[in-house]
Scaffold this active site. Structure first.
Site, PDB file in Angstrom:
ATOM      1  N   ASP A  45     -73.428  10.572 -25.702  1.00 56.42           N
ATOM      2  CA  ASP A  45     -73.737   9.239 -26.238  1.00 56.42           C
ATOM      3  C   ASP A  45     -72.508   8.361 -26.484  1.00 56.42           C
ATOM      4  O   ASP A  45     -72.599   7.346 -27.159  1.00 56.42           O
ATOM      5  CB  ASP A  45     -74.542   9.325 -27.550  1.00 56.42           C
ATOM      6  CG  ASP A  45     -76.003   9.671 -27.291  1.00 56.42           C
ATOM      7  OD1 ASP A  45     -76.412   9.620 -26.121  1.00 56.42           O
ATOM      8  OD2 ASP A  45     -76.715   9.989 -28.258  1.00 56.42           O
ATOM      9  N   HIS A 247     -44.848  12.887 -18.007  1.00 57.53           N
ATOM     10  CA  HIS A 247     -46.047  12.236 -18.547  1.00 57.53           C
ATOM     11  C   HIS A 247     -46.577  13.028 -19.741  1.00 57.53           C
ATOM     12  O   HIS A 247     -47.758  13.361 -19.820  1.00 57.53           O
ATOM     13  CB  HIS A 247     -47.116  12.069 -17.457  1.00 57.53           C
ATOM     14  CG  HIS A 247     -46.758  11.020 -16.454  1.00 57.53           C
ATOM     15  ND1 HIS A 247     -47.406  10.863 -15.258  1.00 57.53           N
ATOM     16  CD2 HIS A 247     -45.811  10.048 -16.478  1.00 57.53           C
ATOM     17  CE1 HIS A 247     -46.868   9.850 -14.591  1.00 57.53           C
ATOM     18  NE2 HIS A 247     -45.887   9.348 -15.312  1.00 57.53           N
ATOM     19  N   ASP A 264     -42.436   5.716 -23.536  1.00 55.25           N
ATOM     20  CA  ASP A 264     -42.853   5.005 -22.319  1.00 55.25           C
ATOM     21  C   ASP A 264     -44.215   4.419 -22.649  1.00 55.25           C
ATOM     22  O   ASP A 264     -45.210   5.144 -22.740  1.00 55.25           O
ATOM     23  CB  ASP A 264     -42.936   5.997 -21.149  1.00 55.25           C
ATOM     24  CG  ASP A 264     -43.282   5.326 -19.822  1.00 55.25           C
ATOM     25  OD1 ASP A 264     -43.761   4.167 -19.834  1.00 55.25           O
ATOM     26  OD2 ASP A 264     -43.094   5.976 -18.772  1.00 55.25           O
ATOM     27  N   ASP A 275     -44.799  -2.036 -18.501  1.00 56.54           N
ATOM     28  CA  ASP A 275     -44.487  -0.611 -18.370  1.00 56.54           C
ATOM     29  C   ASP A 275     -43.013  -0.424 -18.691  1.00 56.54           C
ATOM     30  O   ASP A 275     -42.155  -0.716 -17.851  1.00 56.54           O
ATOM     31  CB  ASP A 275     -44.806  -0.173 -16.927  1.00 56.54           C
ATOM     32  CG  ASP A 275     -44.532   1.301 -16.694  1.00 56.54           C
ATOM     33  OD1 ASP A 275     -44.290   2.037 -17.656  1.00 56.54           O
ATOM     34  OD2 ASP A 275     -44.566   1.718 -15.510  1.00 56.54           O
ATOM     35  N   HIS A 354     -38.294  12.080 -10.307  1.00 53.91           N
ATOM     36  CA  HIS A 354     -39.148  11.017  -9.737  1.00 53.91           C
ATOM     37  C   HIS A 354     -38.288   9.944  -9.071  1.00 53.91           C
ATOM     38  O   HIS A 354     -37.067   9.908  -9.237  1.00 53.91           O
ATOM     39  CB  HIS A 354     -40.032  10.395 -10.825  1.00 53.91           C
ATOM     40  CG  HIS A 354     -39.252   9.811 -11.979  1.00 53.91           C
ATOM     41  ND1 HIS A 354     -38.660   8.567 -11.921  1.00 53.91           N
ATOM     42  CD2 HIS A 354     -38.959  10.305 -13.222  1.00 53.91           C
ATOM     43  CE1 HIS A 354     -38.061   8.313 -13.081  1.00 53.91           C
ATOM     44  NE2 HIS A 354     -38.217   9.353 -13.879  1.00 53.91           N
ATOM     45  N   HIS A 358     -41.963   1.438  -8.882  1.00 46.77           N
ATOM     46  CA  HIS A 358     -43.317   1.255  -8.331  1.00 46.77           C
ATOM     47  C   HIS A 358     -43.707  -0.194  -8.579  1.00 46.77           C
ATOM     48  O   HIS A 358     -43.072  -0.887  -9.372  1.00 46.77           O
ATOM     49  CB  HIS A 358     -44.309   2.243  -8.963  1.00 46.77           C
ATOM     50  CG  HIS A 358     -44.371   2.190 -10.464  1.00 46.77           C
ATOM     51  ND1 HIS A 358     -45.060   1.221 -11.153  1.00 46.77           N
ATOM     52  CD2 HIS A 358     -43.809   2.986 -11.419  1.00 46.77           C
ATOM     53  CE1 HIS A 358     -44.933   1.439 -12.458  1.00 46.77           C
ATOM     54  NE2 HIS A 358     -44.168   2.488 -12.648  1.00 46.77           N
ATOM     55  N   HIS A 365     -49.515   1.277 -11.887  1.00 49.98           N
ATOM     56  CA  HIS A 365     -49.029   1.589 -10.536  1.00 49.98           C
ATOM     57  C   HIS A 365     -49.862   0.683  -9.634  1.00 49.98           C
ATOM     58  O   HIS A 365     -50.971   1.013  -9.235  1.00 49.98           O
ATOM     59  CB  HIS A 365     -49.211   3.068 -10.203  1.00 49.98           C
ATOM     60  CG  HIS A 365     -48.308   3.949 -11.021  1.00 49.98           C
ATOM     61  ND1 HIS A 365     -48.311   5.314 -10.929  1.00 49.98           N
ATOM     62  CD2 HIS A 365     -47.346   3.661 -11.939  1.00 49.98           C
ATOM     63  CE1 HIS A 365     -47.402   5.814 -11.770  1.00 49.98           C
ATOM     64  NE2 HIS A 365     -46.817   4.841 -12.386  1.00 49.98           N
ATOM     65  N   GLU A 388     -36.752   2.341 -13.105  1.00 57.75           N
ATOM     66  CA  GLU A 388     -36.842   3.345 -14.163  1.00 57.75           C
ATOM     67  C   GLU A 388     -36.166   4.663 -13.802  1.00 57.75           C
ATOM     68  O   GLU A 388     -36.825   5.692 -13.642  1.00 57.75           O
ATOM     69  CB  GLU A 388     -38.307   3.604 -14.513  1.00 57.75           C
ATOM     70  CG  GLU A 388     -39.230   3.851 -13.325  1.00 57.75           C
ATOM     71  CD  GLU A 388     -40.656   4.177 -13.793  1.00 57.75           C
ATOM     72  OE1 GLU A 388     -40.794   5.033 -14.685  1.00 57.75           O
ATOM     73  OE2 GLU A 388     -41.606   3.589 -13.260  1.00 57.75           O
ATOM     74  N   TYR A 392     -33.535  14.486 -16.590  1.00 60.41           N
ATOM     75  CA  TYR A 392     -34.311  15.411 -17.422  1.00 60.41           C
ATOM     76  C   TYR A 392     -33.744  16.820 -17.258  1.00 60.41           C
ATOM     77  O   TYR A 392     -33.698  17.343 -16.148  1.00 60.41           O
ATOM     78  CB  TYR A 392     -35.784  15.389 -16.989  1.00 60.41           C
ATOM     79  CG  TYR A 392     -36.319  13.971 -16.818  1.00 60.41           C
ATOM     80  CD1 TYR A 392     -36.867  13.283 -17.896  1.00 60.41           C
ATOM     81  CD2 TYR A 392     -36.233  13.321 -15.577  1.00 60.41           C
ATOM     82  CE1 TYR A 392     -37.328  11.977 -17.750  1.00 60.41           C
ATOM     83  CE2 TYR A 392     -36.677  12.013 -15.422  1.00 60.41           C
ATOM     84  CZ  TYR A 392     -37.223  11.350 -16.510  1.00 60.41           C
ATOM     85  OH  TYR A 392     -37.673  10.066 -16.361  1.00 60.41           O
ATOM     86  N   ARG A 410     -35.018   8.299 -20.005  1.00 57.58           N
ATOM     87  CA  ARG A 410     -35.506   7.344 -18.987  1.00 57.58           C
ATOM     88  C   ARG A 410     -35.353   5.953 -19.576  1.00 57.58           C
ATOM     89  O   ARG A 410     -35.570   5.768 -20.770  1.00 57.58           O
ATOM     90  CB  ARG A 410     -36.967   7.642 -18.617  1.00 57.58           C
ATOM     91  CG  ARG A 410     -37.563   6.667 -17.612  1.00 57.58           C
ATOM     92  CD  ARG A 410     -38.837   7.186 -16.927  1.00 57.58           C
ATOM     93  NE  ARG A 410     -39.982   7.317 -17.789  1.00 57.58           N
ATOM     94  CZ  ARG A 410     -40.486   8.465 -18.215  1.00 57.58           C
ATOM     95  NH1 ARG A 410     -39.930   9.611 -17.852  1.00 57.58           N
ATOM     96  NH2 ARG A 410     -41.539   8.495 -19.005  1.00 57.58           N
ATOM     97  N   GLU A 412     -36.620   2.036 -18.535  1.00 57.75           N
ATOM     98  CA  GLU A 412     -37.515   1.365 -17.579  1.00 57.75           C
ATOM     99  C   GLU A 412     -37.739  -0.083 -17.980  1.00 57.75           C
ATOM    100  O   GLU A 412     -38.081  -0.378 -19.121  1.00 57.75           O
ATOM    101  CB  GLU A 412     -38.867   2.100 -17.567  1.00 57.75           C
ATOM    102  CG  GLU A 412     -39.924   1.420 -16.722  1.00 57.75           C
ATOM    103  CD  GLU A 412     -41.211   2.232 -16.607  1.00 57.75           C
ATOM    104  OE1 GLU A 412     -41.534   2.976 -17.557  1.00 57.75           O
ATOM    105  OE2 GLU A 412     -41.888   2.103 -15.575  1.00 57.75           O
TER     106      GLU A 412
HETATM  107  N1  GLY Z   1     -45.697   4.987 -17.371  1.00 58.69           N
HETATM  108  C1  GLY Z   1     -45.866   5.428 -16.051  1.00 58.69           C
HETATM  109  C2  GLY Z   1     -44.697   5.104 -15.256  1.00 58.69           C
HETATM  110  O1  GLY Z   1     -43.658   4.813 -15.792  1.00 58.69           O
HETATM  111  O2  GLY Z   1     -44.769   5.061 -14.058  1.00 58.69           O
HETATM  112 MN    MN Z   2     -43.494   3.888 -17.656  1.00 62.54          MN
HETATM  113 MN    MN Z   3     -43.309   3.052 -14.500  1.00 60.83          MN
END
Ligand code: GLY
Ligand code: MN
Ligand code: MN
Length: 452
Positions: A45, A247, A264, A275, A354, A358, A365, A388, A392, A410, A412
């Site tokens: 529900d 993440h 983040d 972001d 990474h 993006h 994204h 970004e 790590y 990081r 960004e």
């Molecule tokens: N927060 C997701 C990224 O930085 O791509």
């Molecule tokens: Mn991010």
């Molecule tokens: Mn990002």
């Protein structure tokens, strides 16, 4: 009734006109069908908060579930299938625009009840040559279109033509969404401002003993107060070794003196995302090892920024960042060899994990391709990207000296490509080490309670 505060009928009408022009190049009897996002059950529900699909919101500004937009090149028409008014349901679930609202407020030339969709599709596909829809994105909708197609084919002996060509509507919409119009840029600038308020509030709130989710609350408070109704994605508030999990989502660890906190997080404003990542110490200052990694990531980001302008690719941006990271990892003794070896043999990869960028827009994204025929897409004025870089070092990573283990950094920001280079939408959020340390010592001196 679902109407985003920034809804501007003329903006959506001009977007539909652009899509219709693209469809007209495919023939004179083209029908485009766009279903909105579905409602997802959370538990018994209880539903997940509803969010229209980004393509649907971009094209229509109509924000109700169970709706399908239709564009036809014949007559250049825009129609909606949507939920009719229903006083009983509306008392339970909220007001609906209804069929009249779809026409009067959202610019639809015609509106039909969503319950008539199956028959409506048969009518729409009759005597159409080309059908465009987001193929393969919603199995239920694909099945409805194909079922309608089968019925129209049976009518060919009655002098009714069945469509013979099928286009992926997503490709058309995503290419247009990739470059942001003035309306979108204004929203993204404001989303970035609100996100800045959230990050600064969270940075001021941190104190030993608080949980990561207390900082999440500071972000949420600033985002909602600034006018954002929801986040662009689940915020990551990662302290200590959690910062090495890209993440991380638990957000429930107690902050300790000496930790770094990686946040983040970005608000969504009227469907537009920001972001941003910042990394700062719980104590007033970075440790020597934390500072070395932080300065390296910051320098890598600065080098990547330098590359951003029309004509370059995200590979160029990424490579500029990587060169600085490679040099830095060699200089501080984490890697051995030459910059070329580090890059050619991907020796940095265990620590960078990474890529650097993006696309950003209605989706965090965002829509937009990255490669075509193996060639990287070139930046154009008006597209928006993140930059970004990160490093790590997992707490159990015995490849590095103990002093680096458990450090994750990081940084960004969100960049809009301009004719001359870029506009950093998120420049207002402190990231120079001296600025962060000044902010943190001020916050700790005032009890770390400024935003609590
Ligand atoms: N927060 C997701 C990224 O930085 O791509
Ligand atoms: Mn991010
Ligand atoms: Mn990002």
């Amino acid at each position: 009734m679902a109407l985003t505060p920034s809804f501007d009928a003329a903006v959506h009408a001009s977007r539909r006109a652009r899509v219709l022009a693209a469809l007209e190049s495919e023939g004179d009897r083209v029908v485009a069908l766009l279903p909105n996002a579905k409602v997802f059950a959370r538990n018994h529900d209880v539903e997940h908060p509803y969010r229209s699909g980004s393509d649907f919101a971009w094209l229509t500004g109509f924000d109700e579930p169970e709706s399908v937009a239709v564009l036809r090149t014949q007559g250049g028409s825009y129609e909606l299938f949507n939920r009719p008014r229903n006083p009983e349901r509306e008392q339970w679930d909220g007001l609906r625009a209804g069929l009249d609202g779809a026409k009067e407020r959202f610019g639809a030339a015609n509106a039909r009840t969503i319950d008539s969709l199956d028959d409506g599709l048969v009518e729409l596909l009759s005597n159409a040559d080309v059908v465009a829809w987001p193929l393969g994105r919603d199995n239920g909708f694909d099945a409805k279109v194909l079922a309608a197609l089968a019925k129209v084919r049976l009518k060919q002996r009655l002098k009714i033509d069945a469509p013979t060509r099928f286009l992926d509507l997503s490709c058309i919409l995503h290419a247009m969404r990739w470059v942001k119009d003035a309306h979108e840029v204004a929203l993204m600038r404001r989303a970035a401002e609100i996100t800045a308020e959230g990050h600064i509030a969270a940075m001021r709130t941190a104190a030993p003993g608080l949980s990561e989710f207390h900082l999440e609350a500071a972000l949420a408070h600033a985002f909602r107060r600034g006018g954002s109704r929801r986040d662009a994605y689940e915020p990551i508030v990662a302290s200590g070794p959690n910062a090495t999990i890209l993440h991380y989502r638990e957000n429930d660890r107690a902050l300790a003196a000496g930790d770094l906190v990686l946040i983040d997080a970005g608000c969504e404003l009227d469907f537009y995302a920001s972001d941003v990542t910042r990394t700062f110490p719980v104590s007033a200052t970075f440790t020597k090892a934390q500072a070395a990694i932080y300065e390296l990531v910051l320098a890598a980001q600065a080098a990547a920024f330098e590359m951003v302008r029309p004509g370059v690719t995200l590979d160029d941006v990424h490579n500029a960042s990587l060169k600085v990271i490679a040099r830095g990892l060699l200089d501080i003794g984490i890697l051995q060899g030459t910059v070329e070896e580090v890059i050619d043999k991907d020796l940095h990869k265990p620590f960078t994990v990474h890529r650097t960028s993006h696309w950003l827009g209605m989706d965090v994204h965002d829509a937009g391709i990255y490669y075509r025929r193996g060639e990287a897409v070139r930046l154009e004025e008006g597209c928006v990207l993140t930059v970004e870089p990160g490093l790590y070092f997992r707490p159990d990573d015995t490849r590095v000296d103990e002093c680096w283990r458990g450090i994750g950094v990081r940084i960004e920001d969100d960049l809009r490509v301009t004719a001359a280079g870029y506009e950093n939408l998120t420049a207002a959020i402190p990231k120079e080490r001296a600025d962060i340390e000044a902010l943190r010592s001020d916050a700790l001196a005032s009890g770390g309670a400024a935003a609590r």
